[in-house]
Design an enzyme around this catalytic site. Structure first.
Site, PDB file in Angstrom:
ATOM      1  N   GLY A  19       0.928  -1.144   0.173  1.00 55.47           N
ATOM      2  CA  GLY A  19       0.078   0.001  -0.072  1.00 55.47           C
ATOM      3  C   GLY A  19       0.935   1.130   0.054  1.00 55.47           C
ATOM      4  CG  PHE A  21       1.043   4.090   5.095  1.00 51.71           C
ATOM      5  CD1 PHE A  21       1.313   5.194   5.499  1.00 51.71           C
ATOM      6  CD2 PHE A  21      -0.208   3.931   4.632  1.00 51.71           C
ATOM      7  CE1 PHE A  21       0.563   6.273   5.555  1.00 51.71           C
ATOM      8  CE2 PHE A  21      -1.269   4.690   4.926  1.00 51.71           C
ATOM      9  CZ  PHE A  21      -1.058   5.982   5.176  1.00 51.71           C
ATOM     10  CD  GLU A  23       6.761  -4.277  -0.999  1.00 51.19           C
ATOM     11  OE1 GLU A  23       6.544  -5.170  -1.743  1.00 51.19           O
ATOM     12  OE2 GLU A  23       7.912  -3.813  -1.155  1.00 51.19           O
ATOM     13  CB  THR A  24       2.046  -6.712   4.657  1.00 53.11           C
ATOM     14  OG1 THR A  24       1.690  -5.292   5.035  1.00 53.11           O
ATOM     15  CG2 THR A  24       1.943  -7.551   5.888  1.00 53.11           C
ATOM     16  CG  ASP A 140      -7.563   1.772   8.026  1.00 54.77           C
ATOM     17  OD1 ASP A 140      -8.689   1.921   7.361  1.00 54.77           O
ATOM     18  OD2 ASP A 140      -6.484   1.268   7.548  1.00 54.77           O
TER      19      ASP A 140
END
Length: 553
Positions: A19, A21, A23-24, A140
């Site tokens: 996204g 902000f 990565e995951t 969120d």
């Protein structure tokens, strides 16, 4: 490019998502005998500024400590295993929750029944109560951020917004560090959160829309009626009982004062329908300080129109430094006995008190509340609604905040509210001792009126925006023609509200400075700094744009 072994320890298995902000990744811990699986979030600051790096790192450490506390204190929040920085990027190592998100569950199984959604809310609301007791707003909540854990079917709340906000740290025009971003997902966040001022009830709003999504299979953008200024969802969930629909409708009200003020209050409303308390609720969680309930009031047309501010497209980039008091939170249940409070104003009429309370909350005073003075007979025999900025354990803590607050409101004071009629009010004031709190106008603040105006523009509600212009403004700036006015705005993709400041307050007029940027449909970004003259229109009960002076840009 991500190295094969992060921090000389974590081996990446596969990416899970990306996204704005970072990565995951799903990874394994090579220094644990079990090669324990974990989730690694790679976060990158939005500002490539070496001077800010140390500040961001410090804030990142503070937010990581909060995540650790939350994960250790509640089994429905992932535990934080580690955090570190590497190559100018920041990393969180968290517990991997084996399960499916609510979005994935809906895709595979279809819409959920009323009973299933109720059970989900009853399980997740105690988690929010715990989070809010730590004075944290998640910011969120949405179907993608609630995972149903495979091993026990319990919902787990993930992806808190505070760390993302830290990554958005920039330096504003005054040279101060602030956040350049609003955290939240368009559609699921309310208008006050889009304006950078989230409240506890903002999370309840998002949770309510998440529940409606599970019942209808439709995202908020599909249910929003810009004309009525509300979400039209009942016809898409015909089997939902009127009682449960009423709970969700209250949670998603535009105005925060019309929603549930705490997770406990919403949970109580569900329990009244015979829904049992979830056995997974954490024990011993501290109570959230309760605000005296305020009566719902009718929404004006301008407020209804502004509801779509929560469903504006991409997150608004705003350089907003919200000034918030940080008082010592009173212990739970303090309303039953005695407490010190920082008094703002008192009113004979509760509706005026409600309006002033919301003005304070919108200005960032999240601890603000109100109470009925006769309930605390040591204060006065007068039947008044007392609006306060915050509560405190002792007079010294209140006095410390009072000194700053009196710069905004000279007749503010601290006092002790007690059930004991003979107790001293122990009032601390500036100027004449014992001076009563002043009556404050029930008008909405001019700053909020300006923000709401641009929120309406972003929602393409031009007719309502046109109605917010005085005859003089229409004549001088829009050729007295609605078609000319709407035609210009059709060239604008959206307006980014960067800063709104009250310059000159007054009874029926006010001057506000606004720093905004027009994101044009042709790709240009046009900054604008304007001084807006507002006039109060008693007939409609709203502020009107009366004049504007271009300052720069």
């Amino acid at each position: 490019m991500t190295p094969a072994l992060l921090n000389n320890r974590y081996r990446i298995i596969k990416p899970l998502g990306a996204g704005g902000f970072g990565e995951t990744f799903l990874a394994e811990d090579t220094q644990m005998p079990s090669s324990r699986r974990c989730v690694i979030k790679q976060l990158k600051p939005v500002a490539n500024n070496p001077q800010l790096y140390n500040l961001v790192r410090e804030r990142f450490g503070r937010e990581a400590a909060i995540l650790e506390e939350l994960g250790e204190g509640n089994s429905q929040i992932p535990r934080l295993y580690a955090y570190f920085s590497e190559g100018e990027q920041f990393y969180l190592v968290q517990e991997w929750v084996d399960g499916v998100t609510l979005s994935q569950k809906l895709e595979t199984s279809g819409v959920m029944s009323e009973g299933s959604v109720k059970a989900l809310l009853v399980s997740i609301l105690p988690v929010l109560k715990f989070v809010h007791s730590k004075r944290i707003v998640h910011r969120d909540i949405k179907p993608d951020n609630i995972i149903v854990r495979r091993r026990d079917g319990v919902p787990v709340l993930i992806d808190f917004g505070a760390v993302k906000e830290t990554m958005g740290t920039v330096v504003n025009s005054q040279g101060n560090a602030t956040s350049s971003i609003v955290i939240g997902t368009p559609g699921f966040m309310p208008s006050e959160q889009a304006a950078g001022r989230p409240l506890y009830s903002s999370d309840l709003y998002s949770l309510g829309l998440t529940a409606i999504y599970l019942l209808t299979g439709k995202v908020p953008q599909e249910l929003a009626d810009p004309v009525a200024g509300e979400f039209v969802w009942h016809r898409h969930a015909s089997r939902v009982s009127p009682e449960f629909a009423a709970v969700l409708d209250k949670a998603i009200q535009f105005h925060p004062r019309e929603r549930y003020t705490t997770a406990r209050e919403m949970l109580d409303a569900l329990q009244q329908q015979g829904v049992p308390v979830s056995p997974t609720a954490p024990s011993g969680a501290p109570a959230v300080p309760q605000t005296v309930p305020v009566a719902p009031s009718g929404r004006g047309n301008w407020q209804k129109a502004a509801i779509v501010g929560g469903i504006v497209g991409a997150c608004v980039m705003i350089g907003l430094a919200t000034s918030r008091l940080q008082p010592n939170s009173p212990p739970g249940g303090i309303d039953a006995g005695s407490f010190y409070f920082l008094a703002d104003s008192a009113f004979k009429d509760r509706s005026n008190a409600d309006n002033q309370l919301q003005t304070l909350k919108s200005a960032g005073y999240s601890e603000a509340g109100q109470f009925w003075i006769p309930d605390y007979p040591n204060l006065s025999g007068s039947p008044l609604w007392q609006v306060y900025v915050a509560k405190f354990r002792d007079s010294a803590s209140c006095d410390k905040i009072l000194r700053d607050y009196q710069q905004k409101k000279p007749d503010a004071y601290c006092a002790l509210a007690s059930k004991d009629r003979s107790a001293s009010a122990d009032r601390l004031v500036s100027g004449e001792a014992g001076s009563p709190p002043s009556q404050v106008s029930s008008k909405p603040s001019p700053e909020i009126a300006v923000r709401d105006y641009y929120t309406m523009i972003n929602s393409r509600n031009y007719q309502t925006g046109w109605n917010k212009l005085s005859a003089k403004f229409k004549r001088e700036y829009s050729e007295n023609s609605y078609s000319s006015y709407a035609g210009w705005w059709e060239k604008v993709e959206r307006v980014d509200i960067r800063e709104v400041t009250l310059v000159e307050p007054g009874g029926d007029s006010a001057v506000v400075d606004a720093a905004i940027a027009y994101r044009m449909k042709d790709g240009r970004v046009v900054p604008d700094s304007i001084r807006i003259q507002l006039v109060w229109d008693a007939r409609t009960g709203s502020w009107l744009f009366d004049d504007r002076i271009k300052k720069s840009g």
